[in-house]
Motif scaffolding. Structure first.
Motif, PDB file in Angstrom:
ATOM      1  N   ASN B  37       0.851  -1.192   0.000  1.00 49.69           N
ATOM      2  CA  ASN B  37       0.000   0.000   0.000  1.00 49.69           C
ATOM      3  C   ASN B  37       0.885   1.240   0.000  1.00 49.69           C
ATOM      4  O   ASN B  37       2.010   1.215   0.505  1.00 49.69           O
ATOM      5  CB  ASN B  37      -0.947  -0.003   1.202  1.00 49.69           C
ATOM      6  CG  ASN B  37      -0.210   0.111   2.518  1.00 49.69           C
ATOM      7  OD1 ASN B  37       0.191   1.192   2.917  1.00 49.69           O
ATOM      8  ND2 ASN B  37       0.007  -1.018   3.184  1.00 49.69           N
ATOM      9  N   TRP B  38       0.350   2.317  -0.564  1.00 47.59           N
ATOM     10  CA  TRP B  38       1.132   3.546  -0.724  1.00 47.59           C
ATOM     11  C   TRP B  38       1.391   4.242   0.603  1.00 47.59           C
ATOM     12  O   TRP B  38       2.348   5.000   0.730  1.00 47.59           O
ATOM     13  CB  TRP B  38       0.421   4.488  -1.694  1.00 47.59           C
ATOM     14  CG  TRP B  38       1.004   4.409  -3.065  1.00 47.59           C
ATOM     15  CD1 TRP B  38       0.533   3.707  -4.122  1.00 47.59           C
ATOM     16  CD2 TRP B  38       2.205   5.052  -3.507  1.00 47.59           C
ATOM     17  NE1 TRP B  38       1.359   3.858  -5.204  1.00 47.59           N
ATOM     18  CE2 TRP B  38       2.383   4.685  -4.857  1.00 47.59           C
ATOM     19  CE3 TRP B  38       3.135   5.886  -2.916  1.00 47.59           C
ATOM     20  CZ2 TRP B  38       3.459   5.139  -5.613  1.00 47.59           C
ATOM     21  CZ3 TRP B  38       4.213   6.335  -3.664  1.00 47.59           C
ATOM     22  CH2 TRP B  38       4.375   5.970  -4.988  1.00 47.59           C
ATOM     23  N   LEU B  39       0.509   3.998   1.585  1.00 45.48           N
ATOM     24  CA  LEU B  39       0.712   4.667   2.869  1.00 45.48           C
ATOM     25  C   LEU B  39       2.035   4.253   3.504  1.00 45.48           C
ATOM     26  O   LEU B  39       2.753   5.088   4.068  1.00 45.48           O
ATOM     27  CB  LEU B  39      -0.451   4.336   3.813  1.00 45.48           C
ATOM     28  CG  LEU B  39      -0.398   4.984   5.192  1.00 45.48           C
ATOM     29  CD1 LEU B  39      -0.349   6.499   5.088  1.00 45.48           C
ATOM     30  CD2 LEU B  39      -1.585   4.547   6.042  1.00 45.48           C
ATOM     31  N   SER B  40       2.368   2.967   3.402  1.00 43.77           N
ATOM     32  CA  SER B  40       3.630   2.519   4.000  1.00 43.77           C
ATOM     33  C   SER B  40       4.821   3.190   3.320  1.00 43.77           C
ATOM     34  O   SER B  40       5.786   3.582   3.980  1.00 43.77           O
ATOM     35  CB  SER B  40       3.747   0.996   3.914  1.00 43.77           C
ATOM     36  OG  SER B  40       3.838   0.579   2.574  1.00 43.77           O
ATOM     37  N   ALA B  41       4.745   3.361   1.989  1.00 41.20           N
ATOM     38  CA  ALA B  41       5.835   4.034   1.271  1.00 41.20           C
ATOM     39  C   ALA B  41       5.890   5.507   1.659  1.00 41.20           C
ATOM     40  O   ALA B  41       6.977   6.072   1.855  1.00 41.20           O
ATOM     41  CB  ALA B  41       5.627   3.885  -0.229  1.00 41.20           C
ATOM     42  N   THR B  42       4.728   6.133   1.799  1.00 44.22           N
ATOM     43  CA  THR B  42       4.705   7.557   2.143  1.00 44.22           C
ATOM     44  C   THR B  42       5.286   7.790   3.525  1.00 44.22           C
ATOM     45  O   THR B  42       6.063   8.730   3.742  1.00 44.22           O
ATOM     46  CB  THR B  42       3.259   8.094   2.108  1.00 44.22           C
ATOM     47  OG1 THR B  42       2.615   7.622   0.933  1.00 44.22           O
ATOM     48  CG2 THR B  42       3.258   9.600   2.100  1.00 44.22           C
ATOM     49  N   VAL B  43       4.915   6.937   4.479  1.00 46.02           N
ATOM     50  CA  VAL B  43       5.428   7.102   5.844  1.00 46.02           C
ATOM     51  C   VAL B  43       6.939   6.884   5.868  1.00 46.02           C
ATOM     52  O   VAL B  43       7.672   7.632   6.529  1.00 46.02           O
ATOM     53  CB  VAL B  43       4.717   6.133   6.814  1.00 46.02           C
ATOM     54  CG1 VAL B  43       5.395   6.128   8.173  1.00 46.02           C
ATOM     55  CG2 VAL B  43       3.263   6.527   6.968  1.00 46.02           C
ATOM     56  N   LEU B  44       7.410   5.894   5.136  1.00 44.87           N
ATOM     57  CA  LEU B  44       8.854   5.648   5.100  1.00 44.87           C
ATOM     58  C   LEU B  44       9.600   6.851   4.518  1.00 44.87           C
ATOM     59  O   LEU B  44      10.609   7.312   5.073  1.00 44.87           O
ATOM     60  CB  LEU B  44       9.154   4.396   4.263  1.00 44.87           C
ATOM     61  CG  LEU B  44      10.639   4.086   4.077  1.00 44.87           C
ATOM     62  CD1 LEU B  44      11.293   3.732   5.397  1.00 44.87           C
ATOM     63  CD2 LEU B  44      10.843   2.949   3.077  1.00 44.87           C
ATOM     64  N   ILE B  45       9.093   7.385   3.412  1.00 47.68           N
ATOM     65  CA  ILE B  45       9.754   8.526   2.765  1.00 47.68           C
ATOM     66  C   ILE B  45       9.683   9.761   3.661  1.00 47.68           C
ATOM     67  O   ILE B  45      10.684  10.469   3.853  1.00 47.68           O
ATOM     68  CB  ILE B  45       9.097   8.799   1.394  1.00 47.68           C
ATOM     69  CG1 ILE B  45       9.449   7.677   0.424  1.00 47.68           C
ATOM     70  CG2 ILE B  45       9.529  10.147   0.839  1.00 47.68           C
ATOM     71  CD1 ILE B  45       8.598   7.670  -0.836  1.00 47.68           C
ATOM     72  N   SER B  46       8.513  10.013   4.227  1.00 41.58           N
ATOM     73  CA  SER B  46       8.349  11.170   5.101  1.00 41.58           C
ATOM     74  C   SER B  46       9.258  11.050   6.328  1.00 41.58           C
ATOM     75  O   SER B  46       9.904  12.010   6.743  1.00 41.58           O
ATOM     76  CB  SER B  46       6.885  11.275   5.526  1.00 41.58           C
ATOM     77  OG  SER B  46       6.746  12.082   6.648  1.00 41.58           O
ATOM     78  N   SER B  47       9.311   9.851   6.881  1.00 34.31           N
ATOM     79  CA  SER B  47      10.115   9.623   8.080  1.00 34.31           C
ATOM     80  C   SER B  47      11.602   9.821   7.793  1.00 34.31           C
ATOM     81  O   SER B  47      12.310  10.504   8.545  1.00 34.31           O
ATOM     82  CB  SER B  47       9.857   8.205   8.586  1.00 34.31           C
ATOM     83  OG  SER B  47      10.628   7.937   9.700  1.00 34.31           O
ATOM     84  N   ALA B 104      12.978  11.066  -3.530  1.00 31.44           N
ATOM     85  CA  ALA B 104      12.570   9.871  -2.778  1.00 31.44           C
ATOM     86  C   ALA B 104      11.204   9.375  -3.243  1.00 31.44           C
ATOM     87  O   ALA B 104      10.965   8.159  -3.320  1.00 31.44           O
ATOM     88  CB  ALA B 104      12.546  10.189  -1.284  1.00 31.44           C
ATOM     89  N   LEU B 105      10.313  10.304  -3.553  1.00 28.09           N
ATOM     90  CA  LEU B 105       8.986   9.904  -4.040  1.00 28.09           C
ATOM     91  C   LEU B 105       9.079   9.224  -5.405  1.00 28.09           C
ATOM     92  O   LEU B 105       8.349   8.263  -5.682  1.00 28.09           O
ATOM     93  CB  LEU B 105       8.069  11.126  -4.128  1.00 28.09           C
ATOM     94  CG  LEU B 105       7.491  11.609  -2.794  1.00 28.09           C
ATOM     95  CD1 LEU B 105       6.794  12.944  -2.963  1.00 28.09           C
ATOM     96  CD2 LEU B 105       6.521  10.579  -2.227  1.00 28.09           C
ATOM     97  N   PRO B 119       0.748   8.662  -3.078  1.00 23.24           N
ATOM     98  CA  PRO B 119       1.296   9.029  -1.757  1.00 23.24           C
ATOM     99  C   PRO B 119       0.245   9.737  -0.916  1.00 23.24           C
ATOM    100  O   PRO B 119      -0.568  10.496  -1.443  1.00 23.24           O
ATOM    101  CB  PRO B 119       2.452   9.972  -2.115  1.00 23.24           C
ATOM    102  CG  PRO B 119       2.826   9.629  -3.507  1.00 23.24           C
ATOM    103  CD  PRO B 119       1.566   9.194  -4.180  1.00 23.24           C
ATOM    104  N   ASP B 120       0.295   9.477   0.381  1.00 16.93           N
ATOM    105  CA  ASP B 120      -0.687  10.084   1.289  1.00 16.93           C
ATOM    106  C   ASP B 120      -0.345  11.564   1.479  1.00 16.93           C
ATOM    107  O   ASP B 120       0.701  11.895   2.058  1.00 16.93           O
ATOM    108  CB  ASP B 120      -0.658   9.354   2.630  1.00 16.93           C
ATOM    109  CG  ASP B 120      -1.802   9.780   3.527  1.00 16.93           C
ATOM    110  OD1 ASP B 120      -2.567   8.911   3.943  1.00 16.93           O
ATOM    111  OD2 ASP B 120      -1.930  10.993   3.802  1.00 16.93           O
ATOM    112  N   LEU B 124       2.673  13.462   3.998  1.00 17.01           N
ATOM    113  CA  LEU B 124       3.717  14.284   3.382  1.00 17.01           C
ATOM    114  C   LEU B 124       3.659  15.722   3.887  1.00 17.01           C
ATOM    115  O   LEU B 124       4.691  16.335   4.179  1.00 17.01           O
ATOM    116  CB  LEU B 124       3.548  14.271   1.859  1.00 17.01           C
ATOM    117  CG  LEU B 124       4.086  13.045   1.126  1.00 17.01           C
ATOM    118  CD1 LEU B 124       3.843  13.196  -0.371  1.00 17.01           C
ATOM    119  CD2 LEU B 124       5.567  12.844   1.395  1.00 17.01           C
ATOM    120  N   ALA B 125       2.438  16.255   4.000  1.00 17.63           N
ATOM    121  CA  ALA B 125       2.293  17.640   4.448  1.00 17.63           C
ATOM    122  C   ALA B 125       2.826  17.805   5.869  1.00 17.63           C
ATOM    123  O   ALA B 125       3.542  18.770   6.163  1.00 17.63           O
ATOM    124  CB  ALA B 125       0.822  18.050   4.385  1.00 17.63           C
TER     125      ALA B 125
END
Lengths: 193, 414
Positions: B37-47, B104-105, B119-120, B124-125
């Motif tokens: 799921n994209w949320l896991s990728a978004t959290v990883l990138i944001s983190s 990263a995105l 991406p969520d 990201l915001a």
């Protein structure tokens, strides 16, 4: 001498040194998670090894303060004073830290004092080679690069334990290199003749 | 505006490569173990972005703030508004941060190719607000600190705030920083919106306090004290009850279709697997319903179960046997009872799992791997008994799994 100490922020250096040592005792063995290439220590970097970077920055700022042009032509051995300030600060921290480590109060105590010496040397070196106001960038970058790379070689001295002799030697070499960039105490003495 | 000179004089020129390398380093192997799921990728990138870019931007901000202070910008006659001066000074730094995040995105898009979704934007915001806030904090500190002190202080201080709470308790502290642990979420869970709100509130307060401190000097000391305190008062209740991880069960995003009289639902990311999952899960549910003498569910779903709906999971890579095993063991109580003097029913968990899975039609090899060979033998010994005896054994042991005063019954019991 009092004016020289005031100009070079000796009081601030002393306060920061005491606060750093106190923090090393209180929270020094806590570790901050940080990934590293070696993957050897997932727990991260002990705070005691990071805090000396801030003390080294304050000490370097103290060394850089004052009026270098005036001190260069001073009758008094200003170069020796600067070298003495750095060595005295490192020696005081080393004595206290050695006591902490030997007494078993803080196992990273001596490593913290070693890092203070090494970071100060790198900062003096960076300030002389690049620009004075960016002096602390070199030790900061080196600390993070080494922490990320991991490993236990001599070049990884900022993240090595207190007992690593080669790391102590590397940090002292960095300190010596930094001190060499200060106005020479020998030249100051000769210039008075 | 002499663009080249503007960029050449900015700390962003040095910070950009460092923060980018650091961020991709932090991303590391995380990209290889993402959920579907994209949320896991978004959290990883944001983190990774917050952890790597935040301290670098704070240090670069401290440099820029000191540079303007050294140039006496604040002391001269005002021809530009403070926010314009601040914006032009920090634009290269924040632009570099934005480019790093974008890179990263793009990498994430390659890794998540084939996974539906985007991406969520909220995650990201929140990450970008945290980065901007720490950049402003550094910029403000630079007005008062010499860069020899300010740069390492902001670098180390920001890094400690972002990274250290992960290693300590209380747990709520880690949900305020914006670091977000680098992991969230499995496809059946989502990131709690109230945690993002808390992070954003604290970061906005930091940014406001930093801006006021920079624009008005020490006369704005009240802002440094009051604004973050008020924000902390808002943020703390939002994260106070959170555990070590930031994820809550997902309730929306299901795709459903009827299959032989039963509605089958999977997460929308797994829509392409719906038919295959239904072909396995519905017959298994029918066998289990008959064997355990329980009503056939009206719905078999990856979402919330209960009330005539049975739960199951069809993650990528799971074969039919594993789907059936998951469906069968979803009938077990979700959590063990809190027994102060020990739990005599704990031993029933694996044998009952094996019995349910075998009854549902899971291959013996899968059940043996998941429940253990010894428990498969116990289940097989039960399965040769008359159906009524099997059901009695099952119900007694389900009671043992949900109560503290009922011991579990082995196969040798009557």
């Amino acid at each position: 001498m009092r004016l020289w100490l005031r100009a070079h922020r000796a009081a601030r250096v002393s306060v920061v040194l005491v606060v750093t040592m106190a923090l090393v005792v209180v929270v020094g063995d806590r570790t901050v998670p940080l990934p590293n290439l070696a993957g050897a220590d997932p727990a991260g970097v002990p705070i005691a090894l990071v805090l000396p970077l801030l003390a080294a920055a304050v000490l370097t700022h103290g060394v850089q303060a004052g009026l270098p042009d005036v001190e260069a032509t001073a009758v008094r051995p200003a170069g020796a004073y600067l070298t003495g300030l750095v060595i005295a600060t490192c020696a005081v921290s080393a004595s206290a830290a050695l006591g902490l480590t030997v007494a078993g109060v803080e196992s990273h105590g001596f490593a913290a004092a070693r890092n203070l010496a090494g970071f100060t040397g790198l900062a003096l070196l960076g300030g002389a080679v690049w620009r004075h106001d960016a002096a602390s960038v070199l030790p900061s970058a080196y600390l993070f690069a080494v922490a990320l790379a991991g490993g236990d070689s001599w070049w990884a001295w900022p993240v090595d334990p207190s007992s690593a002799v080669s790391s102590l030697a590397a940090a002292l070499t960095a300190l010596a290199a930094g001190l060499a960039t200060l106005p020479s105490p020998v030249r100051s003495r000769l210039s008075r003749r | 505006m002499p663009i080249q000179r503007w960029l050449r004089g900015s700390a962003g020129r040095y910070a950009f490569p460092l923060m980018t390398v650091f961020m991709f380093y932090v991303l590391g192997d995380g990209m290889e173990v993402l959920e579907d799921n994209w949320l896991s990728a978004t959290v990883l990138i944001s983190s990774a972005g917050v952890l790597a870019i935040g301290p670098a931007c704070a240090a670069a901000g401290a440099w820029e703030g000191a540079r303007l202070a050294r140039g006496g910008v604040g002391a001269g006659a005002e021809v530009r508004r403070p926010v314009a001066i601040l914006g032009w000074s920090l634009l290269p730094v924040l632009g570099g941060a934005a480019v790093s995040l974008l890179a990263a995105l793009v990498l994430g898009a390659f890794v998540m190719a084939g996974v539906p979704g985007f991406p969520d934007p909220l995650v990201l915001a929140a990450g970008m607000i945290v980065i901007v806030a720490w950049t402003l904090a550094g910029f403000s500190a630079g007005r008062f600190l010499h860069p020899v002190i300010g740069v390492p202080l902001l670098l180390v201080g920001t890094w400690l705030w972002l990274a250290y709470p992960v290693a300590i308790e209380p747990f709520w502290l880690r949900h305020l920083t914006g670091n977000n642990l680098g992991f969230c979420c499995e496809t059946d869970s989502v990131f709690p919106g109230h945690a993002l709100l808390a992070q954003a509130a604290l970061a906005i307060a930091l940014a406001v306090a930093a801006f006021l401190m920079w624009a008005r000097g020490r006369t704005a000391w009240w802002a440094v004290v009051c604004v973050p305190v008020v924000a902390a008062g808002v943020a703390f209740p939002l994260v106070r009850d959170m555990g070590p991880e930031a994820q809550i069960p997902r309730t929306d995003g299901l795709v459903c279709a009827p299959w032989e009289g039963t509605e089958v639902c999977v997460w929308r990311e797994r829509e392409s697997r719906l038919a295959d999952a239904a072909r396995v899960a519905v017959p298994a549910a029918r066998r289990l319903s008959a064997g355990a003498k329980v009503p056939m569910p009206g719905r078999v779903t990856e979402g919330p179960a209960g009330g005539g709906a049975w739960g199951f999971s069809a993650p990528p890579g799971a074969d039919g046997g594993e789907i059936v095993f998951g469906l069968a063991t979803n009938l077990l109580p979700a959590a063990p009872p809190a027994c102060p003097g020990g739990w005599p029913g704990a031993g029933a968990y694996e044998p009952v799992s094996a019995w349910l899975a075998l009854t549902a039609g899971a291959p013996r090899a899968v059940v043996s791997r998941r429940a253990g060979e010894e428990n498969v033998r116990i289940a097989e010994a039960v399965l040769i008994r008359p159906p009524a005896g099997q059901v009695r054994w099952l119900r007694d042991n389900l009671a043992a799994l949900s109560r503290c005063d009922v011991p579990w019954r082995e196969v040798t019991s009557p």
